[in-house]
Scaffold this active site. Structure first.
Site, PDB file in Angstrom:
ATOM      1  N   ASP A 284      14.593  14.311  50.774  1.00 26.86           N
ATOM      2  CA  ASP A 284      14.542  14.201  49.322  1.00 26.86           C
ATOM      3  C   ASP A 284      14.797  12.764  48.868  1.00 26.86           C
ATOM      4  O   ASP A 284      14.232  12.315  47.874  1.00 26.86           O
ATOM      5  CB  ASP A 284      15.600  15.124  48.696  1.00 26.86           C
ATOM      6  CG  ASP A 284      15.289  16.584  48.974  1.00 26.86           C
ATOM      7  OD1 ASP A 284      14.108  16.955  48.891  1.00 26.86           O
ATOM      8  OD2 ASP A 284      16.220  17.341  49.300  1.00 26.86           O
ATOM      9  N   GLY A 285      15.653  12.066  49.618  1.00 28.30           N
ATOM     10  CA  GLY A 285      15.962  10.677  49.270  1.00 28.30           C
ATOM     11  C   GLY A 285      14.712   9.804  49.266  1.00 28.30           C
ATOM     12  O   GLY A 285      14.596   8.870  48.467  1.00 28.30           O
ATOM     13  N   ASN A 363      16.351  12.782  39.601  1.00 24.07           N
ATOM     14  CA  ASN A 363      17.415  13.787  39.719  1.00 24.07           C
ATOM     15  C   ASN A 363      18.372  13.743  38.533  1.00 24.07           C
ATOM     16  O   ASN A 363      18.387  14.642  37.730  1.00 24.07           O
ATOM     17  CB  ASN A 363      18.233  13.560  40.995  1.00 24.07           C
ATOM     18  CG  ASN A 363      17.727  14.382  42.167  1.00 24.07           C
ATOM     19  OD1 ASN A 363      16.845  15.206  42.000  1.00 24.07           O
ATOM     20  ND2 ASN A 363      18.288  14.144  43.338  1.00 24.07           N
ATOM     21  N   ASP A 393      36.530  14.074  35.916  1.00 22.33           N
ATOM     22  CA  ASP A 393      36.013  13.058  36.843  1.00 22.33           C
ATOM     23  C   ASP A 393      34.728  12.418  36.335  1.00 22.33           C
ATOM     24  O   ASP A 393      34.359  11.331  36.767  1.00 22.33           O
ATOM     25  CB  ASP A 393      35.754  13.683  38.220  1.00 22.33           C
ATOM     26  CG  ASP A 393      37.032  13.788  39.032  1.00 22.33           C
ATOM     27  OD1 ASP A 393      38.085  13.373  38.513  1.00 22.33           O
ATOM     28  OD2 ASP A 393      36.977  14.293  40.165  1.00 22.33           O
TER      29      ASP A 393
HETATM   30  N1  NAD Z   1      28.443  16.307  45.655  1.00 29.23           N
HETATM   31  C1  NAD Z   1      27.135  16.250  45.772  1.00 29.23           C
HETATM   32  O1  NAD Z   1      26.438  17.234  45.963  1.00 29.23           O
HETATM   33  C2  NAD Z   1      26.446  14.917  45.624  1.00 29.23           C
HETATM   34  C3  NAD Z   1      27.197  13.748  45.563  1.00 29.23           C
HETATM   35  C4  NAD Z   1      26.503  12.553  45.425  1.00 29.23           C
HETATM   36  C5  NAD Z   1      25.095  12.534  45.340  1.00 29.23           C
HETATM   37  N2  NAD Z   1      24.427  13.695  45.414  1.00 29.23           N
HETATM   38  C6  NAD Z   1      22.977  13.756  45.285  1.00 29.23           C
HETATM   39  O2  NAD Z   1      22.315  12.910  46.170  1.00 29.23           O
HETATM   40  C7  NAD Z   1      21.171  12.423  45.507  1.00 29.23           C
HETATM   41  C8  NAD Z   1      20.650  11.220  46.221  1.00 29.23           C
HETATM   42  O3  NAD Z   1      20.019  11.697  47.379  1.00 29.23           O
HETATM   43  P1  NAD Z   1      19.871  10.793  48.665  1.00 29.23           P
HETATM   44  O4  NAD Z   1      19.064  11.519  49.657  1.00 29.23           O
HETATM   45  O5  NAD Z   1      19.479   9.425  48.243  1.00 29.23           O
HETATM   46  O6  NAD Z   1      21.376  10.706  49.134  1.00 29.23           O
HETATM   47  P2  NAD Z   1      22.079  11.394  50.386  1.00 29.23           P
HETATM   48  O7  NAD Z   1      21.467  10.886  51.644  1.00 29.23           O
HETATM   49  O8  NAD Z   1      23.541  11.242  50.169  1.00 29.23           O
HETATM   50  O9  NAD Z   1      21.669  12.948  50.283  1.00 29.23           O
HETATM   51  C9  NAD Z   1      22.134  13.815  49.315  1.00 29.23           C
HETATM   52  C10 NAD Z   1      21.704  15.247  49.621  1.00 29.23           C
HETATM   53  O10 NAD Z   1      21.212  15.798  48.409  1.00 29.23           O
HETATM   54  C11 NAD Z   1      19.949  16.430  48.674  1.00 29.23           C
HETATM   55  N3  NAD Z   1      19.130  16.353  47.474  1.00 29.23           N
HETATM   56  C12 NAD Z   1      18.664  15.247  46.853  1.00 29.23           C
HETATM   57  N4  NAD Z   1      17.926  15.592  45.793  1.00 29.23           N
HETATM   58  C13 NAD Z   1      17.907  16.949  45.753  1.00 29.23           C
HETATM   59  C14 NAD Z   1      17.328  17.905  44.887  1.00 29.23           C
HETATM   60  N5  NAD Z   1      16.632  17.535  43.820  1.00 29.23           N
HETATM   61  N6  NAD Z   1      17.515  19.224  45.143  1.00 29.23           N
HETATM   62  C15 NAD Z   1      18.251  19.622  46.208  1.00 29.23           C
HETATM   63  N7  NAD Z   1      18.842  18.755  47.043  1.00 29.23           N
HETATM   64  C16 NAD Z   1      18.680  17.435  46.820  1.00 29.23           C
HETATM   65  C17 NAD Z   1      19.354  15.672  49.820  1.00 29.23           C
HETATM   66  O11 NAD Z   1      18.434  16.469  50.531  1.00 29.23           O
HETATM   67  C18 NAD Z   1      20.579  15.354  50.653  1.00 29.23           C
HETATM   68  O12 NAD Z   1      20.861  16.388  51.538  1.00 29.23           O
HETATM   69  C19 NAD Z   1      21.653  12.155  44.114  1.00 29.23           C
HETATM   70  O13 NAD Z   1      20.603  12.110  43.184  1.00 29.23           O
HETATM   71  C20 NAD Z   1      22.595  13.303  43.895  1.00 29.23           C
HETATM   72  O14 NAD Z   1      21.965  14.376  43.261  1.00 29.23           O
HETATM   73  C21 NAD Z   1      25.075  14.887  45.563  1.00 29.23           C
HETATM   74  N1  ATP Z   2      11.442   3.550  51.915  1.00 29.48           N
HETATM   75  C1  ATP Z   2      12.761   3.484  51.747  1.00 29.48           C
HETATM   76  N2  ATP Z   2      13.388   2.300  51.620  1.00 29.48           N
HETATM   77  C2  ATP Z   2      14.734   2.235  51.453  1.00 29.48           C
HETATM   78  N3  ATP Z   2      15.535   3.296  51.410  1.00 29.48           N
HETATM   79  C3  ATP Z   2      14.960   4.490  51.522  1.00 29.48           C
HETATM   80  C4  ATP Z   2      13.547   4.654  51.698  1.00 29.48           C
HETATM   81  N4  ATP Z   2      13.261   5.972  51.807  1.00 29.48           N
HETATM   82  C5  ATP Z   2      14.456   6.602  51.694  1.00 29.48           C
HETATM   83  N5  ATP Z   2      15.459   5.722  51.529  1.00 29.48           N
HETATM   84  C6  ATP Z   2      16.889   6.036  51.398  1.00 29.48           C
HETATM   85  O1  ATP Z   2      17.323   6.545  52.654  1.00 29.48           O
HETATM   86  C7  ATP Z   2      18.281   7.572  52.434  1.00 29.48           C
HETATM   87  C8  ATP Z   2      17.967   8.788  53.287  1.00 29.48           C
HETATM   88  O2  ATP Z   2      16.681   9.253  53.004  1.00 29.48           O
HETATM   89  P1  ATP Z   2      16.289  10.783  53.054  1.00 29.48           P
HETATM   90  O3  ATP Z   2      17.125  11.589  52.134  1.00 29.48           O
HETATM   91  O4  ATP Z   2      14.823  10.840  52.824  1.00 29.48           O
HETATM   92  O5  ATP Z   2      16.564  11.182  54.543  1.00 29.48           O
HETATM   93  P2  ATP Z   2      17.670  12.138  55.128  1.00 29.48           P
HETATM   94  O6  ATP Z   2      19.020  11.676  54.668  1.00 29.48           O
HETATM   95  O7  ATP Z   2      17.435  12.183  56.608  1.00 29.48           O
HETATM   96  O8  ATP Z   2      17.277  13.524  54.497  1.00 29.48           O
HETATM   97  P3  ATP Z   2      18.253  14.743  54.321  1.00 29.48           P
HETATM   98  O9  ATP Z   2      19.237  14.321  53.259  1.00 29.48           O
HETATM   99  O10 ATP Z   2      17.371  15.864  53.925  1.00 29.48           O
HETATM  100  O11 ATP Z   2      18.906  14.944  55.657  1.00 29.48           O
HETATM  101  C9  ATP Z   2      18.264   7.867  50.927  1.00 29.48           C
HETATM  102  O12 ATP Z   2      19.444   7.339  50.351  1.00 29.48           O
HETATM  103  C10 ATP Z   2      17.078   7.149  50.405  1.00 29.48           C
HETATM  104  O13 ATP Z   2      17.285   6.602  49.111  1.00 29.48           O
END
Ligand code: NAD
Ligand code: ATP
Length: 520
Positions: A284-285, A363, A393
């Site tokens: 999703d990131g 998001n 918070d």
């Molecule tokens: N306590 C929490 O649940 C918490 C805390 C901080 C950030 N986040 C979420 O992480 C997002 C950033 O994601 P990232 O991947 O860059 O960071 P990250 O790598 O920390 O991953 C956060 C998790 O949230 C999940 N996620 C992200 N968007 C989602 C969605 N729309 N629906 C369901 N799951 C989703 C991702 O799959 C991942 O498992 C933020 O937008 C925020 O929503 C969640």
């Molecule tokens: N092209 C990119 N350049 C820089 N950062 C990126 C890029 N693609 C993703 N990221 C960052 O890398 C992080 C991890 O990406 P992503 O959530 O896609 O993978 P993941 O953590 O393995 O997935 P999951 O959370 O489902 O396990 C996210 O914070 C996202 O913002």
């Protein structure tokens, strides 16, 4: 007129009233003298303090007025941008029609009579969009047209056009009623609801794809190289990747020399004018990352799952050939994921030009206490009506797509991504009665750090770009005009339900056995 009152202690209260016979009330005069004497007896330090307090109050009022002006400007700018976009769309459409008209005349040897352009324009847009379709030139060719044509004169013409329309269940034709609500003979009937499935049909062949990849992943790197080769050799597409990915591909083999990239921010700003499709390889990131690269319109996104959760990534990477084959042919079911546009309004900004540019989130935007150990204290307004003061918070303002992310963890409801709305979810509120809200999508929200706040607050955008909000700073947030169209594997609703079942194991419980007591 009533005479001045005498209180129980025998003191007369100060009064400006004149007795009816025209003489000054002697009692009132007496009390005024007493008040002056009291004032003179007061210590000079006390009176200076009072003046300072008055002065700082006055300064606060001025600061508030200035901030309101800056906020007004931010929303006026957003509105102006929207009008500019509409104007540019209209201009682009007219140019497009003019061009068609000209080629039509040329094809007919110029002997066909000149028709009224305006009436033709209506006719053609009807043919092109149907009564309720959304055309690609409306969705994608927005205000950057002029700047785009200066920098990439030939690329613009190559961008594939498409059409978006509603799909009813079992009905794939474009013939639907346009009205949302009809009013006939005093009866109000809902004719169309907003959450029907949207379908994208290509009107010309997509030619350019951008592949965005999760960094530092070997499986993603291998798949990316394979996909680039396949899209080039089998589909004859132009391919863009990020600069570091191109460098990685070239270290593997000079074969990848045909892959395009960009040099700077200006070129990134123009990507939407060149790219027909965005492919993401990650979780999703990576979808959030892809969305953040497009500060205006976003081409359709095809998210392949190479993460662990993958709520927004319904496509399995092992079957990428099959999926891309069908997506490039179309039609595609689409989820239009709304984004929020956020402005930070600084109390310290000396003039309106210091207002920071908008940040788009897919998001959510979070305002929290950061590393501070104090409660955050956030004043929240919705369209200038006071909503509440968040003491806890922090607060999450989330899109419906983001409802399954941080907002869910903070106790917010899960909402289908196609429902238009903004979620207002507190983080650990120190109150027994703070339930999360869902507000309609047309409102503007303002979250302000009060002047008497004990600490700063911190805003973060899709979990990134943390910005400090000092006392008096505000965050203004409303729905952005540019959604993120993501391709569905099945359709919007099935994909959402599959994600909450498979990704979040929603409401998973062992089924109760048949064996046991029952109603007789
Ligand atoms: N306590 C929490 O649940 C918490 C805390 C901080 C950030 N986040 C979420 O992480 C997002 C950033 O994601 P990232 O991947 O860059 O960071 P990250 O790598 O920390 O991953 C956060 C998790 O949230 C999940 N996620 C992200 N968007 C989602 C969605 N729309 N629906 C369901 N799951 C989703 C991702 O799959 C991942 O498992 C933020 O937008 C925020 O929503 C969640
Ligand atoms: N092209 C990119 N350049 C820089 N950062 C990126 C890029 N693609 C993703 N990221 C960052 O890398 C992080 C991890 O990406 P992503 O959530 O896609 O993978 P993941 O953590 O393995 O997935 P999951 O959370 O489902 O396990 C996210 O914070 C996202 O913002």
């Amino acid at each position: 007129m009533a005479p001045s009152k005498v209180n129980s202690a025998g003191d007369a209260s100060v009064s400006c009233s004149q007795p009816e016979n025209g003489f000054l009330n002697s009692l009132s005069l007496l009390s005024s003298e007493k008040a002056v004497q009291e004032l003179l007896q007061q210590s000079p330090v006390q009176s200076t303090d009072d003046h300072l307090i008055e002065f700082s109050d006055a300064m606060r009022t001025v600061a508030k007025a200035l901030r309101r002006a800056a906020e007004g400007k931010a929303s006026a700018q957003a509105e102006a941008a929207e009008w500019k976009r509409k104007y540019e769309l209209e201009k682009a459409r007219n140019l497009h029609l003019e061009h068609k008209e000209q080629s039509h005349r040329e094809n007919n040897g110029g002997d066909e009579r000149t028709e009224n352009l305006a009436s033709r324009s209506n006719e053609q847009s009807e043919q092109c969009c149907g009564s309720n379709g959304i055309c690609s030139h409306e969705v994608l060719r927005d205000g950057d047209r002029d700047s785009a044509s200066k920098v990439v004169p030939n690329k613009f013409a190559r961008k594939a056009s498409f059409k978006l329309s509603w799909w009813c269940k079992g009905d794939q034709s474009d013939q639907h009623k346009h009205d949302i609500v009809s009013f006939e003979r005093g009866n109000i009937t809902t004719a169309e609801r907003s959450s029907k499935q949207i379908s994208l049909k290509w009107e010309s062949q997509p030619q350019t794809v951008i592949i965005l990849t999760k960094p530092n992943s070997t499986s993603v790197r291998i798949l990316c190289a394979e996909m680039v080769r396949w899209l080039r050799e089998q589909k004859k597409l132009d391919i863009y990747v990020e600069p570091h990915v191109r460098a990685e591909l070239l270290t593997e083999s000079s074969y990848y020399n045909f892959v395009h990239t960009w040099k700077d921010e200006t070129e990134i700003m123009l990507l939407h004018t060149k790219v027909d499709l965005v492919v993401t390889l990650g979780g999703d990131g990576t979808v959030l990352w892809a969305a953040s690269m497009f500060k205006g319109p976003v081409p359709p996104v095809v998210p392949f799952s190479l993460g662990s959760l993958g709520f927004m990534t319904p496509f399995h990477s092992e079957r990428y050939r099959e999926y891309l084959d069908s997506i490039l042919k179309g039609p595609i079911s689409i989820t239009l994921r709304h984004r929020l546009q956020c402005h930070v309004i600084r109390e310290a900004a000396k003039n309106e030009y210091e207002t920071e540019g908008p940040i788009l989130v897919l998001n959510e935007v979070t305002i929290d206490r950061g590393i501070s150990s104090y409660l955050t204290n956030l004043e929240c307004y919705c369209d200038n009506s006071f909503v509440t003061c968040v003491q806890g918070d922090g607060l999450i303002l989330s899109t419906t797509s983001g409802s399954t992310a941080y907002s869910l963890a903070a106790g917010g409801s899960m909402v289908h991504p196609q429902v238009p709305g903004i979620l207002f979810t507190p983080i650990c509120p120190h109150s027994l009665s703070f339930r999360p809200l869902i507000l309609p999508e047309h409102v503007t929200l303002r979250v302000q750090v009060p002047f008497n706040s004990r600490s700063h607050a911190w805003a973060s955008f899709d979990g990134k770009d943390r910005k400090r909000l000092a006392a008096g700073d505000a965050l203004v947030c409303s729905m952005a005009p540019w959604p993120v169209p993501t391709a569905c594997q099945v359709d919007s609703t099935s994909d959402f339900l599959n994600s909450i079942h498979d990704g979040l194991h929603w409401n998973l419980r062992k089924t109760q056995s048949f064996d046991g007591p029952r109603d007789t």
